[in-house]
Write an enzyme that holds these catalytic residues in place. Structure first.
Site, PDB file in Angstrom:
ATOM      1  N   LYS A   1      27.959 -57.170 -23.513  1.00 32.68           N
ATOM      2  CA  LYS A   1      28.067 -56.987 -24.960  1.00 32.68           C
ATOM      3  C   LYS A   1      29.554 -56.879 -25.276  1.00 32.68           C
ATOM      4  O   LYS A   1      30.206 -55.871 -24.993  1.00 32.68           O
ATOM      5  CB  LYS A   1      27.335 -55.725 -25.394  1.00 32.68           C
ATOM      6  CG  LYS A   1      27.310 -55.538 -26.898  1.00 32.68           C
ATOM      7  CD  LYS A   1      26.316 -54.447 -27.286  1.00 32.68           C
ATOM      8  CE  LYS A   1      26.056 -54.380 -28.772  1.00 32.68           C
ATOM      9  NZ  LYS A   1      27.208 -54.084 -29.584  1.00 32.68           N
TER      10      LYS A   1
ATOM     11  N   CYS B   1      67.043 -38.983 -20.165  1.00 31.82           N
ATOM     12  CA  CYS B   1      67.849 -38.071 -19.348  1.00 31.82           C
ATOM     13  C   CYS B   1      69.106 -38.820 -18.937  1.00 31.82           C
ATOM     14  O   CYS B   1      69.041 -39.970 -18.520  1.00 31.82           O
ATOM     15  CB  CYS B   1      67.043 -37.649 -18.115  1.00 31.82           C
ATOM     16  SG  CYS B   1      68.064 -37.092 -16.739  1.00 31.82           S
TER      17      CYS B   1
ATOM     18  N   TYR C   1      26.942 -66.492 -28.184  1.00 30.70           N
ATOM     19  CA  TYR C   1      25.687 -65.895 -27.714  1.00 30.70           C
ATOM     20  C   TYR C   1      24.519 -66.196 -28.634  1.00 30.70           C
ATOM     21  O   TYR C   1      23.534 -65.474 -28.632  1.00 30.70           O
ATOM     22  CB  TYR C   1      25.846 -64.390 -27.521  1.00 30.70           C
ATOM     23  CG  TYR C   1      26.401 -63.663 -28.731  1.00 30.70           C
ATOM     24  CD1 TYR C   1      25.703 -63.632 -29.934  1.00 30.70           C
ATOM     25  CD2 TYR C   1      27.617 -62.997 -28.660  1.00 30.70           C
ATOM     26  CE1 TYR C   1      26.203 -62.963 -31.033  1.00 30.70           C
ATOM     27  CE2 TYR C   1      28.125 -62.329 -29.752  1.00 30.70           C
ATOM     28  CZ  TYR C   1      27.410 -62.318 -30.940  1.00 30.70           C
ATOM     29  OH  TYR C   1      27.906 -61.665 -32.027  1.00 30.70           O
TER      30      TYR C   1
ATOM     31  N   GLU D   1      23.641 -60.512 -20.843  1.00 32.17           N
ATOM     32  CA  GLU D   1      25.042 -60.869 -21.134  1.00 32.17           C
ATOM     33  C   GLU D   1      25.842 -59.606 -21.398  1.00 32.17           C
ATOM     34  O   GLU D   1      25.312 -58.639 -21.930  1.00 32.17           O
ATOM     35  CB  GLU D   1      25.126 -61.695 -22.430  1.00 32.17           C
ATOM     36  CG  GLU D   1      24.432 -63.011 -22.382  1.00 32.17           C
ATOM     37  CD  GLU D   1      24.272 -63.610 -23.771  1.00 32.17           C
ATOM     38  OE1 GLU D   1      24.368 -62.858 -24.778  1.00 32.17           O
ATOM     39  OE2 GLU D   1      24.045 -64.824 -23.843  1.00 32.17           O
TER      40      GLU D   1
ATOM     41  N   CYS E   1      66.462 -32.168 -13.833  1.00 31.40           N
ATOM     42  CA  CYS E   1      67.815 -32.031 -13.273  1.00 31.40           C
ATOM     43  C   CYS E   1      68.777 -31.324 -14.229  1.00 31.40           C
ATOM     44  O   CYS E   1      69.955 -31.192 -13.931  1.00 31.40           O
ATOM     45  CB  CYS E   1      68.378 -33.402 -12.897  1.00 31.40           C
ATOM     46  SG  CYS E   1      68.808 -34.405 -14.333  1.00 31.40           S
TER      47      CYS E   1
ATOM     48  N   ASP F   1      33.010 -56.375 -27.045  1.00 24.46           N
ATOM     49  CA  ASP F   1      33.432 -55.435 -28.082  1.00 24.46           C
ATOM     50  C   ASP F   1      34.398 -56.138 -29.022  1.00 24.46           C
ATOM     51  O   ASP F   1      35.609 -56.063 -28.878  1.00 24.46           O
ATOM     52  CB  ASP F   1      34.091 -54.210 -27.438  1.00 24.46           C
ATOM     53  CG  ASP F   1      34.076 -53.023 -28.372  1.00 24.46           C
ATOM     54  OD1 ASP F   1      33.486 -53.147 -29.470  1.00 24.46           O
ATOM     55  OD2 ASP F   1      34.646 -51.985 -28.019  1.00 24.46           O
TER      56      ASP F   1
ATOM     57  N   CYS G   1      67.073 -32.192 -19.352  1.00 24.67           N
ATOM     58  CA  CYS G   1      66.056 -32.793 -18.481  1.00 24.67           C
ATOM     59  C   CYS G   1      65.351 -31.706 -17.670  1.00 24.67           C
ATOM     60  O   CYS G   1      66.018 -30.906 -17.007  1.00 24.67           O
ATOM     61  CB  CYS G   1      66.704 -33.811 -17.552  1.00 24.67           C
ATOM     62  SG  CYS G   1      65.568 -34.435 -16.295  1.00 24.67           S
TER      63      CYS G   1
ATOM     64  N   LYS H   1      23.808 -49.656 -24.301  1.00 28.69           N
ATOM     65  CA  LYS H   1      25.207 -49.252 -24.489  1.00 28.69           C
ATOM     66  C   LYS H   1      25.707 -48.453 -23.292  1.00 28.69           C
ATOM     67  O   LYS H   1      24.964 -47.678 -22.699  1.00 28.69           O
ATOM     68  CB  LYS H   1      25.309 -48.381 -25.745  1.00 28.69           C
ATOM     69  CG  LYS H   1      24.761 -49.052 -26.989  1.00 28.69           C
ATOM     70  CD  LYS H   1      25.805 -49.880 -27.666  1.00 28.69           C
ATOM     71  CE  LYS H   1      26.500 -49.028 -28.707  1.00 28.69           C
ATOM     72  NZ  LYS H   1      27.309 -49.853 -29.614  1.00 28.69           N
TER      73      LYS H   1
ATOM     74  N   CYS I   1      69.560 -37.421 -10.977  1.00 28.39           N
ATOM     75  CA  CYS I   1      68.274 -36.818 -11.357  1.00 28.39           C
ATOM     76  C   CYS I   1      67.230 -37.156 -10.289  1.00 28.39           C
ATOM     77  O   CYS I   1      66.933 -38.321 -10.046  1.00 28.39           O
ATOM     78  CB  CYS I   1      67.835 -37.345 -12.712  1.00 28.39           C
ATOM     79  SG  CYS I   1      66.197 -36.763 -13.198  1.00 28.39           S
TER      80      CYS I   1
HETATM   81  S1  IVH Z   1      23.168 -61.081 -29.895  1.00 25.13           S
HETATM   82  C1  IVH Z   1      20.245 -61.385 -33.354  1.00 25.13           C
HETATM   83  N1  IVH Z   1      24.782 -60.998 -27.813  1.00 25.13           N
HETATM   84  O1  IVH Z   1      26.756 -56.846 -30.959  1.00 25.13           O
HETATM   85  C2  IVH Z   1      21.084 -61.059 -32.197  1.00 25.13           C
HETATM   86  N2  IVH Z   1      25.384 -59.766 -29.757  1.00 25.13           N
HETATM   87  O2  IVH Z   1      25.217 -54.629 -32.018  1.00 25.13           O
HETATM   88  C3  IVH Z   1      22.510 -61.050 -32.526  1.00 25.13           C
HETATM   89  N3  IVH Z   1      27.525 -58.611 -29.594  1.00 25.13           N
HETATM   90  O3  IVH Z   1      26.480 -58.148 -34.213  1.00 25.13           O
HETATM   91  C4  IVH Z   1      23.416 -60.518 -31.550  1.00 25.13           C
HETATM   92  N4  IVH Z   1      28.021 -59.287 -27.559  1.00 25.13           N
HETATM   93  O4  IVH Z   1      28.582 -58.732 -32.876  1.00 25.13           O
HETATM   94  C5  IVH Z   1      24.540 -60.563 -29.066  1.00 25.13           C
HETATM   95  N5  IVH Z   1      26.130 -61.069 -25.942  1.00 25.13           N
HETATM   96  C6  IVH Z   1      25.906 -60.638 -27.184  1.00 25.13           C
HETATM   97  C7  IVH Z   1      26.810 -59.805 -27.872  1.00 25.13           C
HETATM   98  C8  IVH Z   1      26.498 -59.376 -29.163  1.00 25.13           C
HETATM   99  C9  IVH Z   1      28.420 -58.592 -28.603  1.00 25.13           C
HETATM  100  C10 IVH Z   1      27.673 -57.898 -30.872  1.00 25.13           C
HETATM  101  C11 IVH Z   1      27.416 -58.765 -32.096  1.00 25.13           C
HETATM  102  C12 IVH Z   1      26.303 -58.094 -32.835  1.00 25.13           C
HETATM  103  C13 IVH Z   1      26.400 -56.695 -32.314  1.00 25.13           C
HETATM  104  C14 IVH Z   1      25.082 -55.948 -32.458  1.00 25.13           C
END
Ligand code: IVH
Length: 682
Positions: A122, A435, A232, A120, A420, A124, A417, A322, A441
């Protein structure tokens, strides 16, 4: 009406609205227009207003509570919320896979290798735990330190993709789902644009914006800021339901119950499958509507989770790979000024070129003078540069520990500017320096031409920025109308332009002569008239003549047009040189079909009817009402005459209503109109 049938109506409305939310936010296949949704929602509000005793917590009207909280309550998590182990390179994933396999072999699990992993993005954002009891949302809490978080139920309830009541059936009596709260790139950009306009401090990134929003005590703010959620995982689940055998099936079941899940998730096999998914997502990353900082891989077979167990901080059955950092340090060599289409001066940082997450960056925006002062960025500083997704690279701020007093220079906006030499003025109460050269210009002229040919305007492909600059520098093109007198011969004379490419460009220019009124208006580049306002103007006034002759009051009738925009429009059309360009364009053969109401809904009582809206509508915005009517086949006009078929009169309707009555034209109240439209029967 007996109270029971009112109760039933309300239940039906709530179901329809919840179903629509699900179709819209979770399945991504909307079943009705926004205007129809608004109408139903307003009907619900009215019914609830008349019968407050029938309001329930799962009503969409209850998403935003009345009262801001005094403070946050602590919530002890029934099941702790763990973190994740990080991987930075592919070898880390190979290690992870080996450890998983070794453990499974030791546990005498006989399965063919490689095993399946749920992969999945991750997200942010921020982790959240949402608790449902008997299918109803009762509590939402942040991760906090993993065992105790903060109660943010009031803010989570405002997220329209989060069901207040689970859909379908068969859910456990206690269900805690876990996921990430985030802000989409689009919402984030919009939010920051508004902050910059108001000279407020913008958020550094979508994650901070989401965190800042969740931390609000007043749910009204969260409801305006449109957070999102993808699930998730899960916490406590009562044992009156048995989990599926696989992680990804469990998440799929959550989706069936109406909960939002990530559409980009996938099952992959072994470290090789993980690497392929990483590459796919890395390539897709900038086009994703949300920010991600990596990929999470989880062993798919849930029975193996208990065999693999946890370390003190993270599960051994999952890992996060990451992406490389998007923030790096480099030297700020100089600050240069770019002059925009409307003359606004933007300071641009010239950087010692540096690789930011795979892309070489040599320039970054510093937005405006206020930002430079707020961040205290000086020439010669070591600065933090950030590039996130499709966001333009920006200077986050200086690294103060690296600043040497002798080697840094303060920056001031120039008083003339750089393009010009016209005077530069600072706009009153705004962060913008401008400007005053106007079309004199060259920089403004070039930007205006670039805007004119851009995708949302005339969309002339082949006329890139470089070619425009070249044409402007050679005085071959001064104003947009000059583009249409270019010929294959005149272009073939240019540097690096073969006859074949010249032919392509000229064909594209000729093809662009057929356009729409909205694109035409947008292309003119009237200050603060964007794509949406241009569309509203075109739909409202139907012809260019009408727009040009509209006075400020008439313009203010258009949704989205306020005092400043109305003034900009009037001023624009008053300028003789703008009139010349417009006349030149029309003479060159630019044309468009007259926008017309579509007679799609032939069996609607409004098909082919001329309708006037007047007074203030309570249940729907003027623009949505207009769109809805047009969708029903009506033509919406601004003034009442003998040709008018219906007048829809909201509150405080004035002279138009009087006129309709004197002409004997049928007048409908807002409610009567809604009922006649037949959009409320769910
Ligand atoms: S699983 C026990 N799945 O990443 C497992 N976390 O660095 C719990 N996060 O605290 C997390 N996308 O806030 C999981 N697809 C994803 C995620 C995810 C973002 C975040 C989450 C977690 C942090 C850990």
């Amino acid at each position: 009406m007996p109270i029971e049938s009112i109760h039933n109506t309300l239940q039906d409305l709530k179901k329809t609205l919840a179903r629509h939310n699900y179709a819209y936010y979770v399945l991504d296949t909307p079943e009705m227009s926004d205007a129809q949704y608004d109408l139903l929602y307003q009907q619900l509000l009215q019914t609830e207003k008349a019968h407050p005793e029938l309001i329930t917590a799962d009503s969409p009207s209850q998403r935003v509570g009345d009262q801001p909280l005094g403070h946050f309550q602590s919530v002890k998590h029934a099941v702790p919320m763990f973190s994740l182990e990080n991987a930075f390179i592919q070898d880390d994933l190979v290690d992870f896979e080996r450890k998983v396999n070794d453990k499974l072999v030791a546990e005498k699990v006989t399965e063919e290798l490689p095993i399946a992993y749920a992969a999945e993005p991750k997200m942010d954002g921020l982790a959240i735990n949402i608790r449902y009891e008997s299918g109803k949302l009762v509590q939402a809490a942040t991760r906090g330190d993993g065992s105790v978080g903060e109660d943010v139920t009031h803010n989570i309830r405002t997220i329209r993709s989060v069901p207040l009541e689970l859909l379908g059936e068969g859910w456990p009596s206690v269900l805690e789902v876990r996921g990430e709260i985030f802000m989409s790139k689009a919402v984030f950009n919009q939010l920051n644009e508004i902050s910059l306009q108001k000279a407020e401090k913008p958020f550094a990134n979508p994650r901070n914006a989401a965190a800042g929003t969740l931390r609000q005590l007043d749910p009204k703010i969260a409801s305006q800021r449109q957070l999102s959620l993808y699930l998730y995982g899960w916490g406590e689940i009562s044992n009156d339901w048995s989990l599926p055998a696989l992680y990804h099936k469990t998440i799929e079941q959550f989706k069936v119950w109406g909960l939002p899940t990530n559409p980009d998730a996938k099952v992959v096999y072994g470290a090789k499958g993980m690497a392929d998914y990483y590459d796919q997502l890395q390539a897709k990353r900038k086009d994703l509507p949300y920010e991600i900082d990596g990929i999470v891989y989880k062993v798919d077979v849930l029975a193996y989770h208990s065999k693999l167990g946890f370390t003190t901080k993270a599960p051994r059955w999952a890992i996060a790979r990451k992406f490389p950092a998007e923030e790096v340090w480099t030297e700020l060599l100089d600050i240069e000024i770019q002059v925009g289409r409307t003359g606004a001066l933007t300071p641009v940082a010239r950087l010692r070129p540096v690789n930011v997450a795979g892309v070489m960056v040599a320039n970054a925006t510093l937005h405006n003078m206020d930002e430079i002062e707020r961040k205290d960025v000086r020439i010669g500083d070591t600065v933090i540069v950030r590039r996130a997704g499709d966001v333009i690279p920006e200077v986050v701020g200086p690294v103060l520990s690296k600043r040497e007093a002798s080697s840094v220079r303060l920056f001031n906006m120039p008083s003339r500017c750089p393009e010009c030499d016209s005077a530069v003025i600072k706009e009153h109460d705004k962060a913008v320096y401008r400007c005053t050269g106007g079309l004199f210009c060259p920089a403004q002229r070039k930007r205006a031409l670039q805007h004119f040919v851009s995708r949302k305007a005339f969309d002339i492909q082949g006329l890139g920025d470089k070619l425009i600059n070249q044409l402007a520098d050679l005085n071959m093109v001064h104003h947009p109308d000059d583009l249409f007198s270019l010929t294959i011969e005149s272009l073939s004379g240019l540097d690096r332009m073969a006859e074949k490419s010249a032919f392509k460009v000229i064909s594209a220019i000729q093809a662009a002569k057929e356009t729409t009124l909205a694109r035409f208006i947008y292309a003119l580049g009237i200050p603060e008239v964007g794509e949406v306002t241009a569309k509203h103007l075109a739909n409202h006034f139907i012809t260019l003549d009408n727009i040009q002759s509209a006075d400020k009051d008439a313009l203010l009738d258009v949704s989205d047009v306020g005092e400043i925009v109305a003034e900009n429009i009037v001023t624009f059309f008053q300028q003789p040189h703008n009139q010349e360009v417009i006349n030149g364009l029309i003479a060159a053969g630019i044309h468009w079909p007259t926008p017309q109401a579509q007679n799609r809904a032939i069996d609607s009582p409004f098909a082919g009817k001329v309708v006037v809206l007047t007074g203030s509508l309570m249940q729907i915005s003027r623009e949505d009402a207009k769109q809805l009517l047009e969708g029903l086949g009506a033509k919406v006009t601004g003034s009442v005459s003998a040709k008018t078929d219906y007048v829809i009169a909201g509150e405080k309707a004035g002279s138009k209503l009087t006129k309709a009555e004197s002409l004997g034209i049928p007048v409908l109240s807002e409610q009567e109109w809604i009922e006649m439209s037949g959009v409320t029967n769910g």
